[in-house]
Enzyme design. Structure first.
Site, PDB file in Angstrom:
ATOM      1  N   ASN A  76       0.864  -1.185   0.000  1.00 14.16           N
ATOM      2  CA  ASN A  76       0.000   0.000   0.000  1.00 14.16           C
ATOM      3  C   ASN A  76       0.899   1.232   0.000  1.00 14.16           C
ATOM      4  O   ASN A  76       1.491   1.566   1.023  1.00 14.16           O
ATOM      5  CB  ASN A  76      -0.906  -0.021   1.239  1.00 14.16           C
ATOM      6  CG  ASN A  76      -1.812   1.199   1.299  1.00 14.16           C
ATOM      7  OD1 ASN A  76      -1.872   1.985   0.349  1.00 14.16           O
ATOM      8  ND2 ASN A  76      -2.521   1.352   2.407  1.00 14.16           N
TER       9      ASN A  76
ATOM     10  N   LYS B  89      -0.037   4.228  -0.425  1.00 20.72           N
ATOM     11  CA  LYS B  89      -0.751   5.406   0.093  1.00 20.72           C
ATOM     12  C   LYS B  89      -0.562   6.594  -0.861  1.00 20.72           C
ATOM     13  O   LYS B  89      -0.416   6.381  -2.060  1.00 20.72           O
ATOM     14  CB  LYS B  89      -0.287   5.716   1.515  1.00 20.72           C
ATOM     15  CG  LYS B  89      -0.273   4.452   2.377  1.00 20.72           C
ATOM     16  CD  LYS B  89      -0.195   4.693   3.842  1.00 20.72           C
ATOM     17  CE  LYS B  89      -0.136   3.343   4.558  1.00 20.72           C
ATOM     18  NZ  LYS B  89      -0.520   3.407   5.942  1.00 20.72           N
TER      19      LYS B  89
ATOM     20  N   HIS C 256      -9.808   0.808   4.025  1.00 22.37           N
ATOM     21  CA  HIS C 256      -8.599   1.007   4.833  1.00 22.37           C
ATOM     22  C   HIS C 256      -8.934   1.908   6.024  1.00 22.37           C
ATOM     23  O   HIS C 256      -9.728   2.837   5.910  1.00 22.37           O
ATOM     24  CB  HIS C 256      -7.497   1.642   3.980  1.00 22.37           C
ATOM     25  CG  HIS C 256      -6.159   1.597   4.654  1.00 22.37           C
ATOM     26  ND1 HIS C 256      -5.814   2.494   5.630  1.00 22.37           N
ATOM     27  CD2 HIS C 256      -5.113   0.747   4.518  1.00 22.37           C
ATOM     28  CE1 HIS C 256      -4.590   2.201   6.071  1.00 22.37           C
ATOM     29  NE2 HIS C 256      -4.148   1.138   5.407  1.00 22.37           N
TER      30      HIS C 256
ATOM     31  N   GLU D  29      -7.483   4.275   7.368  1.00 27.27           N
ATOM     32  CA  GLU D  29      -7.273   5.710   7.152  1.00 27.27           C
ATOM     33  C   GLU D  29      -8.495   6.330   6.468  1.00 27.27           C
ATOM     34  O   GLU D  29      -8.893   7.451   6.769  1.00 27.27           O
ATOM     35  CB  GLU D  29      -5.986   5.934   6.343  1.00 27.27           C
ATOM     36  CG  GLU D  29      -4.743   5.618   7.170  1.00 27.27           C
ATOM     37  CD  GLU D  29      -3.511   5.260   6.357  1.00 27.27           C
ATOM     38  OE1 GLU D  29      -3.515   5.426   5.120  1.00 27.27           O
ATOM     39  OE2 GLU D  29      -2.533   4.784   6.974  1.00 27.27           O
TER      40      GLU D  29
ATOM     41  N   GLU E  97      -6.271  -5.507   9.799  1.00 26.70           N
ATOM     42  CA  GLU E  97      -5.233  -4.524  10.114  1.00 26.70           C
ATOM     43  C   GLU E  97      -5.582  -3.800  11.411  1.00 26.70           C
ATOM     44  O   GLU E  97      -6.354  -2.823  11.396  1.00 26.70           O
ATOM     45  CB  GLU E  97      -5.133  -3.488   8.994  1.00 26.70           C
ATOM     46  CG  GLU E  97      -4.808  -4.075   7.635  1.00 26.70           C
ATOM     47  CD  GLU E  97      -4.182  -3.025   6.746  1.00 26.70           C
ATOM     48  OE1 GLU E  97      -2.990  -3.138   6.472  1.00 26.70           O
ATOM     49  OE2 GLU E  97      -4.883  -2.071   6.367  1.00 26.70           O
TER      50      GLU E  97
ATOM     51  N   GLY F 263       1.509   1.627  10.685  1.00 28.65           N
ATOM     52  CA  GLY F 263       2.448   2.745  10.609  1.00 28.65           C
ATOM     53  C   GLY F 263       3.064   3.137  11.934  1.00 28.65           C
ATOM     54  O   GLY F 263       3.671   4.197  12.041  1.00 28.65           O
TER      55      GLY F 263
ATOM     56  N   SER G  85       2.487  -2.871  10.408  1.00 32.55           N
ATOM     57  CA  SER G  85       3.934  -2.906  10.658  1.00 32.55           C
ATOM     58  C   SER G  85       4.534  -4.277  10.395  1.00 32.55           C
ATOM     59  O   SER G  85       5.434  -4.728  11.111  1.00 32.55           O
ATOM     60  CB  SER G  85       4.238  -2.430  12.084  1.00 32.55           C
ATOM     61  OG  SER G  85       3.798  -1.098  12.251  1.00 32.55           O
TER      62      SER G  85
HETATM   63  C1  PEP Z   1      -1.273  -0.203   5.828  1.00 29.84           C
HETATM   64  O1  PEP Z   1      -1.273   0.990   5.637  1.00 29.84           O
HETATM   65  O2  PEP Z   1      -2.148  -0.916   5.324  1.00 29.84           O
HETATM   66  C2  PEP Z   1      -0.234  -0.778   6.673  1.00 29.84           C
HETATM   67  C3  PEP Z   1      -0.341  -1.999   7.094  1.00 29.84           C
HETATM   68  O3  PEP Z   1       0.811   0.053   6.961  1.00 29.84           O
HETATM   69  P1  PEP Z   1       2.144  -0.338   7.740  1.00 29.84           P
HETATM   70  O4  PEP Z   1       2.714  -1.557   7.096  1.00 29.84           O
HETATM   71  O5  PEP Z   1       3.012   0.856   7.596  1.00 29.84           O
HETATM   72  O6  PEP Z   1       1.766  -0.587   9.158  1.00 29.84           O
END
Ligand code: PEP
Length: 315
Positions: A45, A47, A130, A132, A205, A211, A251
């Protein structure tokens, strides 16, 4: 420097209390039985990051990297503006996803991009729901019904969907992780037919892990994945529960992927790459940027090992 800090934090996994492990263990038989038929799905991703120059560089790196194991799908979620570039230049065994699609079809919807347009462009995948976008980053967020409706429309238009769900830190601490996940999946279960679930991968997630450098332990993630699978069995069908891929996101990196992917109900990952610790605009060619995205390919190497461990069939 920031990357190093992030990597150090990864070891500090949250010691949240988890729901009953016995619930998860009851289903291990069925998970093991079906694990061999679920290929891994590794999503990236990106972003709202990247420039033409930085994407060109990443494509060159991916194109020069080694083979992807045959039981693995790799899909990169790119900003809309970079999708045509990726479709034209990226190796064909890495698929491209959009990170959103509209609630509506084509029409007077300024600024939106429709699922039918993504399909027309040649995409197979879209990431929806997602955290976000659910949160809204300063705009109105997307609720579970809206995410479900977008997902249904995307599937109707012929796309596959990485359908993101996950709880916030306070929800995990309050022991309501599965209530949150169930609330996010319920509207989808209401409108999808059993067959349509073949076009869905659930991306679990936990919001507190996205993040942040904090990641769920493999045991915590496995327990939630097993509970999600059980929810799908109870609310859709056992057949769909056995077949649906459930990716872990939060992460995930080269250091923790192997242990996470070894779990029976973890069928892949969704990897962002701590957007707060790197920036295309300031270090588009720097080592942080490169190493983050090389991780995607490193995961494929891990998966070769895992395939042997878990005896996944070569699809
Ligand atoms: C994401 O944005 O879907 C995500 C898992 O980010 P990160 O790997 O940075 O935690």
């Amino acid at each position: 420097m920031k990357l190093l800090l992030g990597l150090t934090m990864i070891g500090q996994t949250l010691a949240f209390t988890t729901r009953s492990a016995s619930v998860a263990s009851k289903r291990i038989g069925s998970s093991l039985r079906m694990a061999s038929s679920r290929p891994y799905l590794i999503g990236g991703n990106w972003k709202a990051n990247g420039t033409v120059a930085s994407v060109e560089k990443l494509v060159a790196e991916f194109n020069a990297a080694g083979p992807i194991p045959p039981n693995t799908d790799v899909v990169i979620g790119a900003p809309f503006i970079h999708i045509p570039m990726l479709l034209n230049t990226l190796r064909p065994d890495i698929k491209v996803a959009a990170q959103n699609s509209a609630l509506t079809g084509t029409g007077a919807h300024t600024g939106e991009v429709c699922a039918s347009q993504l399909k027309d462009l040649g995409l197979e995948w879209v990431i929806l729901g997602h955290s976000e976008r659910r949160e809204g980053f300063g705009m109105a967020g997307e609720d579970s019904k809206l995410v479900a409706d977008k997902t249904k429309l995307a599937i109707d238009e012929g796309l596959k969907v990485m359908f993101c769900i996950g709880e916030k830190k306070e929800e995990r601490e309050a022991g309501t992780t599965m209530d949150v996940c169930a609330e996010q999946m319920a509207p989808l279960a209401e409108i999808l037919s059993e067959d349509e679930w073949a076009n869905v991968s659930i991306a679990y997630e936990p919001v507190w892990a996205i993040g942040t450098g904090l990641t769920a332990t493999p045991e915590m993630a496995q327990e939630t994945h097993a509970n999600i699978r059980q929810w799908v069995a109870a609310n859709v069908s056992q057949k769909v529960a056995d077949a649906v891929q459930i990716q872990y996101g939060g992460s995930m990196n080269g250091g923790n992927a192997k242990a996470l992917l070894a779990e029976n109900d973890i069928d892949g990952g969704l990897i962002g790459g701590d957007h707060s610790s790197w920036s295309f605009s300031t270090s588009s060619t720097g080592p942080e940027h490169r190493s983050r995205h090389k991780k995607l390919l490193q995961f494929c190497t891990y998966m070769t090992i895992q395939r042997e461990t878990r005896q996944r069939s070569v699809m």
